[in-house]
Design a protein around this motif. Structure first.
Motif, PDB file in Angstrom:
ATOM      1  N   ASP A  33     -37.826   4.739  36.875  1.00  0.00           N
ATOM      2  CA  ASP A  33     -39.145   4.555  36.264  1.00  0.00           C
ATOM      3  C   ASP A  33     -40.177   5.519  36.844  1.00  0.00           C
ATOM      4  O   ASP A  33     -40.439   5.499  38.038  1.00  0.00           O
ATOM      5  N   PHE A  36     -46.083   7.906  37.955  1.00  0.00           N
ATOM      6  CA  PHE A  36     -47.221   8.831  38.005  1.00  0.00           C
ATOM      7  C   PHE A  36     -46.700  10.258  37.893  1.00  0.00           C
ATOM      8  O   PHE A  36     -45.661  10.590  38.456  1.00  0.00           O
TER       9      PHE A  36
ATOM     10  N   ALA B  33     -36.781  -0.593  37.348  1.00  0.00           N
ATOM     11  CA  ALA B  33     -37.385  -1.460  38.353  1.00  0.00           C
ATOM     12  C   ALA B  33     -38.672  -2.134  37.874  1.00  0.00           C
ATOM     13  O   ALA B  33     -38.950  -3.281  38.215  1.00  0.00           O
ATOM     14  N   THR B  34     -39.461  -1.426  37.078  1.00  0.00           N
ATOM     15  CA  THR B  34     -40.742  -1.989  36.634  1.00  0.00           C
ATOM     16  C   THR B  34     -40.505  -3.179  35.705  1.00  0.00           C
ATOM     17  O   THR B  34     -41.152  -4.220  35.822  1.00  0.00           O
ATOM     18  N   GLU B  35     -39.562  -3.032  34.784  1.00  0.00           N
ATOM     19  CA  GLU B  35     -39.251  -4.124  33.867  1.00  0.00           C
ATOM     20  C   GLU B  35     -38.584  -5.287  34.615  1.00  0.00           C
ATOM     21  O   GLU B  35     -38.819  -6.456  34.301  1.00  0.00           O
ATOM     22  N   ALA B 228     -35.540  -2.110  44.481  1.00  0.00           N
ATOM     23  CA  ALA B 228     -36.849  -1.522  44.176  1.00  0.00           C
ATOM     24  C   ALA B 228     -37.818  -2.587  43.668  1.00  0.00           C
ATOM     25  O   ALA B 228     -38.960  -2.666  44.127  1.00  0.00           O
ATOM     26  N   ASP B 231     -38.918  -4.930  46.341  1.00  0.00           N
ATOM     27  CA  ASP B 231     -39.969  -4.370  47.183  1.00  0.00           C
ATOM     28  C   ASP B 231     -41.343  -4.543  46.539  1.00  0.00           C
ATOM     29  O   ASP B 231     -42.301  -4.965  47.193  1.00  0.00           O
ATOM     30  N   LYS B 293     -55.931   8.104  40.426  1.00  0.00           N
ATOM     31  CA  LYS B 293     -54.500   7.841  40.279  1.00  0.00           C
ATOM     32  C   LYS B 293     -53.643   8.680  41.220  1.00  0.00           C
ATOM     33  O   LYS B 293     -54.032   9.773  41.621  1.00  0.00           O
ATOM     34  N   GLY B 294     -52.470   8.153  41.531  1.00  0.00           N
ATOM     35  CA  GLY B 294     -51.540   8.818  42.429  1.00  0.00           C
ATOM     36  C   GLY B 294     -50.834   7.751  43.236  1.00  0.00           C
ATOM     37  O   GLY B 294     -51.304   6.613  43.291  1.00  0.00           O
ATOM     38  N   VAL B 295     -49.704   8.117  43.831  1.00  0.00           N
ATOM     39  CA  VAL B 295     -48.949   7.105  44.561  1.00  0.00           C
ATOM     40  C   VAL B 295     -49.063   7.342  46.068  1.00  0.00           C
ATOM     41  O   VAL B 295     -48.609   8.366  46.563  1.00  0.00           O
ATOM     42  N   ARG B 297     -47.794   7.064  49.582  1.00  0.00           N
ATOM     43  CA  ARG B 297     -46.452   6.822  50.124  1.00  0.00           C
ATOM     44  C   ARG B 297     -46.510   6.579  51.627  1.00  0.00           C
ATOM     45  O   ARG B 297     -47.451   7.024  52.295  1.00  0.00           O
ATOM     46  N   TYR B 300     -48.405   8.654  54.673  1.00  0.00           N
ATOM     47  CA  TYR B 300     -49.618   9.381  54.272  1.00  0.00           C
ATOM     48  C   TYR B 300     -50.804   8.916  55.119  1.00  0.00           C
ATOM     49  O   TYR B 300     -50.925   7.745  55.442  1.00  0.00           O
ATOM     50  N   TYR B 318     -46.617   1.752  43.125  1.00  0.00           N
ATOM     51  CA  TYR B 318     -47.317   1.276  41.948  1.00  0.00           C
ATOM     52  C   TYR B 318     -46.994  -0.207  41.825  1.00  0.00           C
ATOM     53  O   TYR B 318     -45.824  -0.577  41.808  1.00  0.00           O
ATOM     54  N   TYR B 325     -52.270   1.429  41.878  1.00  0.00           N
ATOM     55  CA  TYR B 325     -51.534   2.184  42.890  1.00  0.00           C
ATOM     56  C   TYR B 325     -52.047   1.696  44.242  1.00  0.00           C
ATOM     57  O   TYR B 325     -53.236   1.837  44.558  1.00  0.00           O
ATOM     58  N   ARG B 347     -50.429  14.173  49.831  1.00  0.00           N
ATOM     59  CA  ARG B 347     -49.955  15.552  49.995  1.00  0.00           C
ATOM     60  C   ARG B 347     -51.128  16.524  50.164  1.00  0.00           C
ATOM     61  O   ARG B 347     -51.206  17.562  49.519  1.00  0.00           O
ATOM     62  N   GLN B 349     -54.267  16.074  49.351  1.00  0.00           N
ATOM     63  CA  GLN B 349     -55.428  15.858  48.472  1.00  0.00           C
ATOM     64  C   GLN B 349     -56.013  14.472  48.731  1.00  0.00           C
ATOM     65  O   GLN B 349     -55.370  13.476  48.437  1.00  0.00           O
TER      66      GLN B 349
END
Lengths: 124, 366
Positions: A33, A36, B33-35, B228, B231, B293-295, B297, B300, B318, B325, B347, B349
């Motif tokens: 999935d 982003f 995983a999302t579903e 996943a 988690d 937006k952005g993930v 991790r 970071y 997410y 996020y 990363r 930013q």
């Protein structure tokens, strides 16, 4: 539209005087999935095989590599709200960006048949 | 690589498999995983968590022994009940988070994290000599499944003919015979949903797994789910995960786990814990969400609004139910208040973020 593939699993196909690019069916299935997509910026100069974006799946961030040399002419802003389009429609609605490029870097990519052959070695 | 008793099922279903703590485990199945996450929130999902460790502790000294090793109120755990607790080292750092099942007089099952199994077993063995106890690792003979979601108890009632929703307390343990397969179940889980965790012998595990999926599917939506979605499901209600929100240099109050420490009893690490409580916390766990937006991790950097590095992300993803996020991070207490504006460096930013009120998703049974 003739679609050609990079070893890093991006595709490109000629669309008018631009090339449209995206992630392959195989790669979207592999990453799972997509939650982003960090798109390249419009107007950015990109280089074949160099990172130009990031695809974030549920478990990891993966670099996206430009399949072509050129300049980003348009990005698929629909992915900002619907990154899952990369999974559901990787070769159509889930396109990443359009690049103004020369035909040479396009010819350097694998044909669909060559890519299929290349994938046979990937899961072993 | 180690394989659970239902590994062949995961493989046949073409689940995306990953190595986790030396085990070959499913990360997600075909629906993604999302579903899977959404399915557990609205109906039911079945998780293979057989990689987790299961120790049997027996003997007249078992209650005293466990009370000394575990932070929670072990002595108040009646036969037929289970509870969450922590194992601490002498410095108060978290060795593991555990679930303790009181299965009989002088008889307990301790469920531990797969990645800590050997460390925990050594720790128990190191301290058992003063007590009349035996510690046996039963993990190789048994399987553990988590069946989670709002439809689990209602459908289990239909399938077993028992009144469970009203008569079975949260954390209670029951024995079942289902399709001629005996198993032990606790009304527990780690997703924020009601549900059960099932202990079954390996020789019956695959049959039970398939039977649960088949029989439940006659009454509700159900699917096998992977690590996943497990988690993201544990993240939203604020349940910590070992190696992320907990490790041996983090003390329970920093990880917001003071509630799992029963300060009336004497357990290993209590002195260090009390000293920290006396002194006051300097850092603690927060949950944040990104405004852009952005993930975020793991690893970071977390920055103050002004750009000063103040901490690090320990879990980030997410979060499907809250559609944000999000991340967990340890930061100085001054930045821990809900509503505080922060930044996370994705990363390189910096992205605007805000400290969230916990939990993001309130467990349905609370």
């Amino acid at each position: 539209m003739e679609i050609r593939y990079a070893k890093t699993h991006e595709w490109a196909g000629k669309d008018g005087d631009l090339y449209v690019c995206g992630l392959s069916e195989y790669a979207q299935d592999k990453v799972g999935d997509v939650v982003f997509v960090e798109l390249p910026e419009s107007g950015a100069e990109v280089e074949q095989n160099a990172p130009f974006g990031v695809i974030e799946s549920v478990k990891a961030a993966n670099d996206l590599f430009s399949p072509l040399n050129g300049v980003v002419a348009e990005i698929n802003s629909a992915l900002e709200d619907e990154p899952e389009l990369v999974n559901s429609s990787p070769l159509k609605d889930g396109w990443i960006c359009k690049i103004k490029s020369d035909d040479q870097s396009f010819s350097a990519l694998m044909s669909e048949d060559e890519y299929k052959e290349f994938l046979k070695g990937q899961d072993e | 690589m180690l394989k659970t008793a239902v590994n062949s099922f995961h493989r046949e279903q073409n689940a995306r498999m990953v190595e986790y703590a030396g085990w070959d485990m499913p990360l997600f199945y075909a629906m993604g995983a999302t579903e899977e996450h959404r399915l557990v929130r609205r109906s039911a999902g079945l998780f293979d968590v057989s990689h987790m460790g299961r120790f049997r502790i027996k003997g007249s000294g078992s209650a005293s022994f466990l009370d000394y090793l575990i932070t929670s109120d072990v002595r108040s755990l009646k036969i037929g009940q289970s509870g969450y607790g922590l194992l601490l080292n002498r410095d108060g750092g978290i060795i593991d988070d555990i679930f303790l099942y009181h299965t009989g007089p002088e008889d307990y099952i301790l469920v531990v994290n797969a990645s800590n199994l050997n460390k925990d077993l050594d720790w128990l063995n190191e301290h058992k000599s003063a007590y009349d106890v035996t510690v046996t690792d039963e993990s190789p003979e048994t399987s553990l499944f988590a069946l989670q979601g709002p439809r689990v108890l209602p459908v289990l009632e239909i399938l077993t003919g028992q009144n469970l929703q009203d008569e079975w307390d949260r954390f209670g343990i029951r024995e079942f015979l289902f399709e001629d397969i005996p198993f032990l179940a606790g009304r527990t889980g780690y997703t924020g949903e009601d549900g059960v965790e099932i202990f079954v012998s390996n020789d019956k595990a695959l049959a039970l797994w398939k039977s649960l999926l088949e029989k439940f599917s006659l009454h509700c939506e159900i699917a096998p789910c992977g690590l996943a979605s497990r988690d993201s499901l544990r993240f939203e209600p604020g349940f910590p995960l070992y190696g992320h929100e907990m490790n041996e240099s983090i003390l329970p109050p920093q990880a917001l786990l003071k509630w799992a420490c029963y300060l009336e009893s004497d357990f290993i690490g209590k002195e260090a814990l009390m000293a920290l409580l006396e002194k006051g916390l300097e850092t603690k766990l927060i949950t944040l969400s990104l405004i852009e937006k952005g993930v975020p991790r793991e690893g970071y950097e977390v920055l103050s609004k002004e750009g000063e590095v103040i901490g690090q992300v320990v879990s980030g993803l997410y979060a499907p139910t809250v559609d944000k996020y999000c991340a967990n991070a340890f930061v100085p207490v001054a930045f821990a208040k809900a509503g505080t504006e922060l930044q996370v460096s994705l990363r390189g930013q910096p992205k605007m973020a805000v400290v969230e009120k916990r939990p993001l998703y309130k467990p349905v049974y609370r």
